[in-house]
Design a protein around this motif. Sequence first.
Motif, PDB file in Angstrom:
ATOM      1  N   UNK B  94      -0.711  15.331  51.325  1.00  0.00           N
ATOM      2  CA  UNK B  94       0.978  15.718  50.749  1.00  0.00           C
ATOM      3  C   UNK B  94       0.547  16.520  49.594  1.00  0.00           C
ATOM      4  N   UNK B  95       1.180  17.489  49.498  1.00  0.00           N
ATOM      5  CA  UNK B  95       1.184  18.401  48.252  1.00  0.00           C
ATOM      6  C   UNK B  95       2.638  18.446  47.679  1.00  0.00           C
ATOM      7  N   UNK B  96       3.028  18.099  46.752  1.00  0.00           N
ATOM      8  CA  UNK B  96       4.366  17.945  46.418  1.00  0.00           C
ATOM      9  C   UNK B  96       4.262  18.922  44.953  1.00  0.00           C
ATOM     10  N   UNK B  97       5.298  19.634  45.157  1.00  0.00           N
ATOM     11  CA  UNK B  97       5.634  20.622  44.189  1.00  0.00           C
ATOM     12  C   UNK B  97       4.619  21.419  43.571  1.00  0.00           C
ATOM     13  N   UNK B  98       3.870  21.065  42.567  1.00  0.00           N
ATOM     14  CA  UNK B  98       2.680  21.903  42.047  1.00  0.00           C
ATOM     15  C   UNK B  98       1.424  21.862  43.156  1.00  0.00           C
ATOM     16  N   UNK B  99       1.827  20.405  43.808  1.00  0.00           N
ATOM     17  CA  UNK B  99       0.503  20.476  44.846  1.00  0.00           C
ATOM     18  C   UNK B  99       0.817  21.129  45.880  1.00  0.00           C
ATOM     19  N   UNK B 100       2.031  21.503  46.288  1.00  0.00           N
ATOM     20  CA  UNK B 100       2.491  22.475  47.426  1.00  0.00           C
ATOM     21  C   UNK B 100       2.174  23.828  47.016  1.00  0.00           C
ATOM     22  N   UNK B 160      16.706  13.499  46.864  1.00  0.00           N
ATOM     23  CA  UNK B 160      15.622  13.514  45.643  1.00  0.00           C
ATOM     24  C   UNK B 160      15.682  14.381  44.893  1.00  0.00           C
ATOM     25  N   UNK B 161      15.045  14.422  43.573  1.00  0.00           N
ATOM     26  CA  UNK B 161      15.188  15.665  42.634  1.00  0.00           C
ATOM     27  C   UNK B 161      14.344  16.723  43.225  1.00  0.00           C
ATOM     28  N   UNK B 162      14.718  17.924  42.426  1.00  0.00           N
ATOM     29  CA  UNK B 162      13.959  19.114  42.453  1.00  0.00           C
ATOM     30  C   UNK B 162      13.579  19.294  40.925  1.00  0.00           C
ATOM     31  N   UNK B 163      12.360  19.794  40.507  1.00  0.00           N
ATOM     32  CA  UNK B 163      12.318  20.206  38.936  1.00  0.00           C
ATOM     33  C   UNK B 163      11.238  21.109  39.235  1.00  0.00           C
ATOM     34  N   UNK B 164      11.598  22.367  39.395  1.00  0.00           N
ATOM     35  CA  UNK B 164      10.473  23.734  39.285  1.00  0.00           C
ATOM     36  C   UNK B 164      11.318  24.814  39.000  1.00  0.00           C
ATOM     37  N   UNK B 165      10.360  25.944  38.563  1.00  0.00           N
ATOM     38  CA  UNK B 165      10.960  27.149  38.625  1.00  0.00           C
ATOM     39  C   UNK B 165      10.179  28.135  39.301  1.00  0.00           C
ATOM     40  N   UNK B 166       9.304  27.762  40.256  1.00  0.00           N
ATOM     41  CA  UNK B 166       8.485  28.628  40.988  1.00  0.00           C
ATOM     42  C   UNK B 166       8.618  28.009  42.413  1.00  0.00           C
ATOM     43  N   UNK B 228      10.567  19.654  46.553  1.00  0.00           N
ATOM     44  CA  UNK B 228      11.303  18.325  46.054  1.00  0.00           C
ATOM     45  C   UNK B 228      10.439  16.976  45.725  1.00  0.00           C
ATOM     46  N   UNK B 229      10.925  16.191  45.216  1.00  0.00           N
ATOM     47  CA  UNK B 229      10.287  15.026  44.570  1.00  0.00           C
ATOM     48  C   UNK B 229      10.685  13.589  45.228  1.00  0.00           C
TER      49      UNK B 229
END
Lengths: 1005, 270
Positions: B94-100, B160-166, B228-229
């Motif tokens: 699983x890759x989440x946010x930066x991991x994705x 759940x939250x998201x917290x990203x710019x890209x 998302x997280x």
Amino acid sequence: MEHQLPVHRFTIRELKPGAKSSALIVREAQRLGFEGIRAVVRSEIYFVRGNIAPEELGFLGRFLLSDPVTQTCEIHTLPLTPKGKDYVVEVAYHPGVTDPVADEILRSGLELGLRAIEAASTGVRYEIGCEKDYSLSPGDLDILASRLLANPVVQRWALGAVEPAFPGRNTEVPREEWIPIHTMDEEGLAELNRARRAALDPEEMKAIRDYFAAQGRACSDVEFEMIAQTWSEHCFHKTFKALIDVEKGQAGGLPGQVDNILKTYIKAATDEIDAPWVISAFKDNAGIIEFDKDFDLSFKVETHNHPSAIEPFGGANTGVGGVIRDVMAVSARPFAVTDVLCFGIPGRGEGTSALSVEQIRSGVVAGVQDYGNKMGIPTLNGSIHYHEKYAANPLVYCGCAGIAPRGAFFSEPRVGDRILVLGGRTGRDGIRGATFSSMTMDGSTLETAGASVQIGAPLVEKKLSELILSARDAGLYTGITDCGAGGLSSAVGEMASELGADVELSEVRLKYPGLAPWEIWLSEAQERMVIAVPPEKLTALAELCTANDVEYCDLGFFTGSGHLLVRFNAKPILDLDCEFLHKGMPRRRMKAAPPPRLEDRPEPKPLPGSRTPGIGELFPMIMGHHAISSKEWAIRRYDHEVLGATRLGPFSGRDQTGPSDAAVAVPLETGMRRGVAISNGFNPRYGEADSYNAAASALDEAVRNAVAVGADPDRIAVVDNFCWGDPLKPGNLWTLLRAAKACKDAAIAHRTPFISGKDSFNNEFEGPDGEKIAVPPSLLISAMGIVPELGAVRGSDFKRSDSLLYLVGEFAVVYEASVLMDILEDRPGLAAPAFSAAAPAVYRAFHRALKAGLVAASHDLSEGGLGAALAEMCLAGDLGAEIELEGLRASLRKPAGPEGEGSEASFDGPAGQALLLFGETNGCLLAEVEKNNVSAFERQFAGLPLARIGKTSQAPLLRVCDGESLLASVSLEELRRAYLRESAEILGQAEPSLAIVREANREGR
Amino acid sequence: MSMKPVALILHAAGINRDLDAAFALEAAGAEVRIVHVNQLRADPGILRRGRILAIPGGFSYADALGAGRLFALDIASFFKDEVSRFVDEGKPVIGICNGFQTLVKAGLLPGRRFLPADGDERRFTLSDNRNGRFECRWVTLKAEKSPCIWTQGIEEPVVCPVAHGEGRFLASSQAHLEALMAANLVALRYTLPTGEPAKELWPHNPNGSPFDIAGICNPKGNVLGLMPHPEDNVLTGPAGRSYRGGRQGSGLLLFKNGVRHAIDQGAIYG
């Protein structure tokens, strides 16, 4: 022969250029009068130097520097042949400014096996698109560049292609200079003080001369610079420790003389309260209190005002970075960041600063965002305040909370321990920052303060914070502190203040060669910590550093001689007695007197009843006022969820858009049975009106906010942060003393000890006609409280219809300095709400009611009074409410303060109704109580002020009745639009977003 | 197999939701080990000892040169073979946010089948949010019909939250995007709080991803990437995040699925 190596340029363009046009820049350009500008499209530029083969360049561009899905990459080898592109401005950093992206290009180039890359740097290209037939001259482009596209303090620009900046290759090692201070007369001392921008008093200069005269020797520039920064206001807190003669003291309830503000008022409160759960107050880099039987909490709040005024992004960025290091310096894991930001009012009362209020605001918010987010610490709480007297001198308060196992923190270096610097390299960043912070800003500040600016590299600090925790758990150090103002001289100087040390400056790792020894010693390069390591632990520490990609250098050792000896290439260049350095400064003697304005101030005027708009009209005006309106545009740019410990974030309610009173975090390592509340209290309008009541109000508000989210009133610690004007003006010192006295009185009343604090002076700037404008007396009180039961965290959103609404506390509303007054009249307020003597008992009763599960929602009354609190609870819960004023009026006690002259009759009629709804008071909270809990709730408040004022309703309306008559029925939609308008405007949206959210949610109720 | 499967959490400079991911995977029943890239570089064999791999969120290498790019470079430079083997063996990743972002930029998502045969140019990316801003807010997700093992059987919305710019998932052509859809590789989509499609409407679809794409998987379904997280909404009870409509703890379902799959695999392969 590095300079002969070829330089290659990569220009990275978006395939869809619209994506990178900055709406803010276009708006600002239009504001500057360039109304024909329609788009400003940004592209990235990278430069690499080295003999790199063409196919390698292609690979680098395609694989590393651009994204093939969305971008194109053009590669050129310099020099470029000029092209006739219309309007182009390219911007690059000055040589030596921290450039983390360039560092990553070098590192990753090596990883790709491109060993020929010898240096890298970055730039930005702006292509300016205009309306047809609109033209820009080179002069116009220079204005755009200097005002909008580049900050001359850290960047330079070119119309067309910018030349890359690589740090110089100066191999000449500068030497120390010797200053014949021991023979100087007063004139000579004054000249030296000016030339080196030391910001010292004549008495202090004489004390330095006498020290060296006694030794019969000159002083080195390293010695002089170190003394100047150690004795700076910023580091030594001269004003707070001064002996102050107070003129007409009794007029302000002050004694004729105050010997040390800090001891007399702030620490005195802590000592008198003597809370057993305070572990460290005013001793260490952060205050420390008990969390539970296993863990301790640390808390620190600081300001970074002057750096943010001249370089908003970098200033706020490093402000956050600095306060996080304070928490790292007590060996804690940082788990929450707070920020309280004060800006001028856009479009009003600009200063002479080159930067507009909007630019300062967007830069500061972006700076906070960048550091907090990249550190992976949630920005849980904060606020934004506007006042025209912040126009060119913003206030940037940054706070950080940390947690550590009991006993993890100690700092007791031993003789023989090595002195290690960990983290970032040292450059010319922030040279003389400590003395700069102690000076007033004027029109030339931008030019002269260039070197004082710091640029952050959060990645370096992130690695450093992880390393420190591992080193702590492995027991690898005996002492720790951070490098803040004054850099190594301050960090090593303080750590060695008793033992003394022997330090070799040539060991310091530099960003680029050519730094003079005093620059190395004083540099305020960020992201550095100093630790004391027993020699037998050096190997383990070195291994840990390698594993975490953290650089370190070994500067020397603690000697036990009580002397600080600093060498450069083995030659002693500083030899100072620690006793003189830290205790040899002559005591400041200062004068306080009532400011002239107070002498002949007019009587406060009553609310102008005949001109008061109706309640229905006032509600949206209040909700849209900048003191109350949603700050969502900024808050959502901060990650408030990372670390998974956010129990209550900045938003409450079903749409997560209502304001929370305070944040609650539940650090994951603690077993998740209790939480930490973090809150703030601040009001610049009160500060301007009456610094005593303002300070008491700030403390009460911080405590009230923490109580509203479930903090135990008997487990709340507070932190003070004073931002004042020039302390040499007796009027400023008078308001400061009054505020400090209020801190003591209110803290003792609430039993909330101060555990840490800071002061920032000379927050002044030059107004449009050349006169100095000081910020309003600005005291931030931040609170940290223990939430013993997480079920007590209820949020500010109404939960259901037909609940009853209670106003608890002494309702003593004031019109002066309120938001209502700011809307109705264009003048500063003349009074501020007084401290409520009932508040400590009321908060304790409220806490019992919360813990007993009797409260469904809670919110404090602050700016905008009862009306604003009520409207916010409705918006957060998406439920309506009905309230009735007659019952409230009947339960009113006589208001305190100058308004006490007014009889209760003044609450009749339109003006009285407006005052009941929007007048401001301390000590009050609003609670939603479900019907079956009513009698149990009321029992908690036996003998305390309590009024039942109405109920919640399903209909999305806020209805206000007075007796039988309906005064207003305002739709939540209208309130919501008003509340969100400012945020939407800043984001450049046509419509507030929440209208959309709510529509979509309708069915989901 | 009664032993807890070992979940490796890959750490690099700037990764910051490693503790969150560790907490969620532990709560879901895994034994967690956070492994720094430098450790793995020294001993890629560590990967063989894990049965789940998580690449958490953060700003690896400060997002220099684009989110996830340099972390992806690490994977490509130092342990591409080991990671590929892990994926090919069907172990949950699983890759989440930066991991994705990292998985996509390393070419591991949506997978080899979607990489051009001839060159190194990717066809998919995560780009700047449509409004150009980093944003933190809570979103509602729907698990779509897909082979993804992490989202199987999740019928209720995940909040759940998201917290990203890209976070805007983009393809170099519409055809590539449609191929992805046709293969049912869109595992998670943003919806309105009611569960209806967000239709790219901000803020429900926070970044403007086409087709409301919040997460995608590889054809085998063992690798999931999502912006998302869910790891930040795994607690229930008084310590959990509570707001009306917040579906307390709903993020835990994904991690339980991943752990269960690893346990089942363990039972099959020993």
